[in-house]
Write an enzyme that holds these catalytic residues in place. Structure first.
Site, short mmCIF file in Angstrom:
data_model
loop_
_atom_site.label_atom_id
_atom_site.label_comp_id
_atom_site.label_asym_id
_atom_site.label_seq_id
_atom_site.Cartn_x
_atom_site.Cartn_y
_atom_site.Cartn_z
N CYS A 2 24.66 23.92 -48.66
CA CYS A 2 26.03 23.65 -49.10
C CYS A 2 25.99 23.40 -50.61
CB CYS A 2 26.55 22.38 -48.43
SG CYS A 2 26.46 22.42 -46.66
N GLY A 101 22.13 19.35 -46.81
CA GLY A 101 20.83 19.16 -46.17
C GLY A 101 21.02 18.94 -44.68
N GLU A 491 16.21 50.90 -47.62
CA GLU A 491 17.59 50.46 -47.86
C GLU A 491 17.84 50.02 -49.30
OE1 GLU A 491 19.11 46.96 -45.87
OE2 GLU A 491 17.10 46.26 -45.47
N HIS A 507 -0.42 61.22 -32.75
CA HIS A 507 0.44 61.99 -31.83
C HIS A 507 1.53 62.73 -32.59
CE1 HIS A 507 -1.64 60.16 -28.48
NE2 HIS A 507 -1.52 59.00 -29.09
C1 AGP Z 1 18.55 44.42 -43.10
O1 AGP Z 1 18.01 44.29 -44.40
C2 AGP Z 1 19.89 45.11 -43.10
N1 AGP Z 1 20.79 44.43 -43.97
C3 AGP Z 1 20.42 45.39 -41.71
O2 AGP Z 1 19.45 46.14 -41.01
C4 AGP Z 1 20.73 44.13 -40.87
O3 AGP Z 1 19.52 43.50 -40.50
C5 AGP Z 1 21.46 44.59 -39.59
O4 AGP Z 1 22.68 45.19 -39.96
C6 AGP Z 1 21.73 43.44 -38.62
O5 AGP Z 1 22.57 42.51 -39.23
P1 AGP Z 1 22.76 41.11 -38.47
O6 AGP Z 1 21.44 40.42 -38.47
O7 AGP Z 1 23.79 40.37 -39.29
O8 AGP Z 1 23.23 41.38 -37.08
#
Ligand code: AGP
Length: 611
Positions: A2, A101, A491, A507
């Protein structure tokens, strides 16, 4: 996490408190409130939702007063509503407190205070502080706060005002950040520097177990332990506000990577007592737990990878079979669930549409649904039968880092709790694992403090940032870590990267291996270590450059891998936590080298609320 603020001086407090809170909204935005001393009383205004709600409420009706405190909340205990919003008052309304906290022993304190006649209004842990200080008040607010805090276990950064000491603000901290700003005839308090930069650049950093008094003569620092006066020179901060919100880090993602030791501690806090886990919050009876004969873990993206790690922990510690599903697939495959199935839905945001849909499907099949989420009051937390919150604080970077590590911690705790109740491992075995869990924050801190290690990762990024394809491989819990390393790189740097079970390479995927395709191998100590070594041989034989994540003290790996990133040694199932950190940093440094926007990568959103 917070944000708290305080002001004492000659100007009207409310506008300054609101402005300071607006610089701390990145720390939490469930609700906000201010308390200002006006005409001999403490006037409290608080609103649920973003700070704007509070600003609207105060637009034409601000308290007239020069001493006040304020708070913007990220709920940890108690739903995000107006009653639970800070500031909180004592019974008499003469003391107001704001807090950042977790008070670990708040339930015991609350019970004792109620037995002594105190009446509580909220469900928060924080409110116990107001009543503790009331109980200890004997004409000296500083003494009341100091004595009250001696009973408190947990983390806190607090600010306190009282009608009986109207030109004083008392503040103190332990394991939560707090700074004081020193102005001309006025003083400021805040959780973080951005809140006060507009008013002063003279900042007094308050260290753990210190108490600070703001009064007409300035700022006085003393020890919470023995009351001794502390002399410390203020620093002059040159940051602009934006970089200050990142505590000087270039990006929120990097700041959040470095917040992981704190996220681990906060997620562990208050969940064990005398070597046993205490998870009453999940609202699962021992009878429910003993009847479980199957577990599903359902999630998306990084949360899915954390869930994969949980599969290893739950099966190893409880011998309950675990199925793990990507949420967008789960409900369409007509899974087999019943009232003896435990469904664990993992979601940082608690709002991911696919994960919510999976949970609802499981509920329709009478499964018990447990949510692991970082957002109190999120849809997932409200609809699940029980919730085990991660306490990582708001994660601003789209790429999940500290919340993944916090998810793994929460999942380890849940798995261990199931084992403790079902007695599938001995009490001593539970205690041993708990001790190791408690040491993970130090291990992650060791990685983050290791300048040589960080330099190696940056050198690796400089060498490979222009590659177009990466392979990440691992076995056991190293496999979800490999998947996560690949996802992070994809990403935020937009490089094509695949994570594979190392044994799966032969594989098919090994056809991709050639000198221009770097391979990252997660090879921490464990029962499949030798197998990973042989997979490293396989790819080396085809000209790959191999960077291995390995356990400190490993004397062999350096003979096979081109680069080695060492992480502290821990037991195999827990090794996913230290092992993921170098991969987070690797993706960060590569993305930065490529000029990518690491906090807001293209095409992505922090929470995917559509199917
Ligand atoms: C992870 O770096 C991404 N931002 C994405 O894969 C994320 O973990 C996923 O969209 C799930 O989000 P959430 O944990 O809010 O459900």
């Amino acid at each position: 996490m917070c944000g708290i603020v305080g002001y004492l001086g000659k100007r009207q407090a409310t506008p300054i408190l609101l402005d300071s809170l607006s610089k701390l909204e990145y720390r939490g935005y469930d609700s906000a409130g201010v308390a200002v001393i006006e005409d001999g009383k403490i006037r409290v205004t608080k609103k649920v939702g973003y700070l704007n709600q509070l600003k609207q409420a105060l637009k034409d009706d601000q308290a007239v007063g020069v001493t006040g405190i304020g708070h913007t909340r990220w709920a940890t205990h108690g739903a995000p509503n107006e009653v639970n919003a800070h500031p909180h008052l004592d019974c008499t309304g003469r003391i107001a407190v704001v807090h950042n906290g977790i008070i670990e022993n708040y339930l015991a304190l609350r019970e004792r205070l109620i037995e002594c006649g105190h009446t509580f209004k909220s469900d928060t842990d924080t409110e116990v502080l107001a009543h503790l200080f009331e109980e200890n008040y004997a004409g000296d607010l500083k003494q009341a706060v100091s004595n009250g805090l001696k009973e408190v276990e947990g983390s806190f950064a607090i600010a306190v005002i009282s009608l009986d000491d109207q030109d004083t603000i008392i503040a103190a901290r332990k394991d939560s950040p707090l700074i004081a700003g020193i102005g001309k005839g006025e003083s400021f308090l805040a959780s973080d520097i951005p809140a006060v930069l507009e008013y002063t650049r003279d900042i007094l950093v308050i260290e753990d177990n210190e108490l600070v008094v703001l009064n007409g003569s300035g700022v006085e620092l003393s020890s919470l332990i023995d009351g001794s006066t502390i002399k410390r020179e203020p620093i002059v901060v040159k940051w602009d506000v934006r970089s200050a919100e990142k505590s000087g880090y270039e990006d929120f993602m990097l700041k959040e990577i470095f917040e992981q030791p704190h996220a681990i501690r906060e997620t562990m806090m208050g969940r064990s007592y005398q070597g046993r886990l205490v998870l009453d919050e999940i609202k699962l009876s021992d009878k429910d737990i003993k009847a479980i004969d199957k577990v599903f873990v359902v999630a998306c993206g990084t949360s899915y990878h954390a869930g994969l790690v949980a599969k290893y922990a739950i099966e190893s510690w409880t011998r309950i079979p675990v199925e793990i599903d990507i949420a967008s697939e789960f409900r369409y495959r007509d899974p087999i669930l019943d009232d003896k199935t435990l469904m664990i839905s993992v979601s940082q945001s608690g709002e991911t549409a696919d994960t919510l849909a999976g949970m609802r499907h499981a509920k329709e099949q009478n499964a018990i649904v447990m949510a692991i989420t970082n957002v109190v009051g999120s849809t997932l937390s409200r609809e699940a039968d029980g919730v085990l919150y991660t306490h990582a604080g708001p994660e601003i970077g789209v790429a999940a880092t500290k919340t993944m590590v916090a998810q793994m911690m929460a999942l380890y705790l849940l798995a261990l709790y199931l084992a403790q109740v079902r007695k599938s491992i001995s009490l001593e075995g539970c205690r041993r694992i708990l001790r190791e869990l408690r040491g993970l924050d130090v291990m992650v801190q060791e990685i983050l403090d290791d300048e040589v290690e960080l330099g190696l990762i940056q050198q690796y990024a400089d060498k490979h940032f222009d590659k177009s394809d990466f392979l990440f491989i691992g076995r056991g819990v190293g496999y979800p870590v490999a998947l996560e390393g690949a996802l992070k790189l994809k990403e935020i740097s937009y490089i094509h990267a695949e994570g594979y079970a190392a044994g799966e390479l032969k594989h098919g995927p090994i056809a991709l291996v050639e000198p221009r395709v770097p391979v990252v191998a997660v090879a921490c100590e464990g029962h499949v270590y030798e197998k990973v070594l042989s997979n490293i041989h396989e790819v080396k034989a085809r000209g790959a450059n191999v960077c291995a994540v390995a356990s400190k003290g490993d004397k062999d790996i350096g003979k096979y891998a081109d680069e080695v990133l060492y992480v502290p040694r821990t037991s195999e199932i827990l090794s996913a936590v230290p092992a993921v950190v170098p991969l987070q940093l690797m993706s960060y440094y590569i993305a930065k080298k490529r000029g990518c926007n690491v906090d807001q990568p293209r095409n992505l959103a922090k929470s995917v609320t559509v199917e």
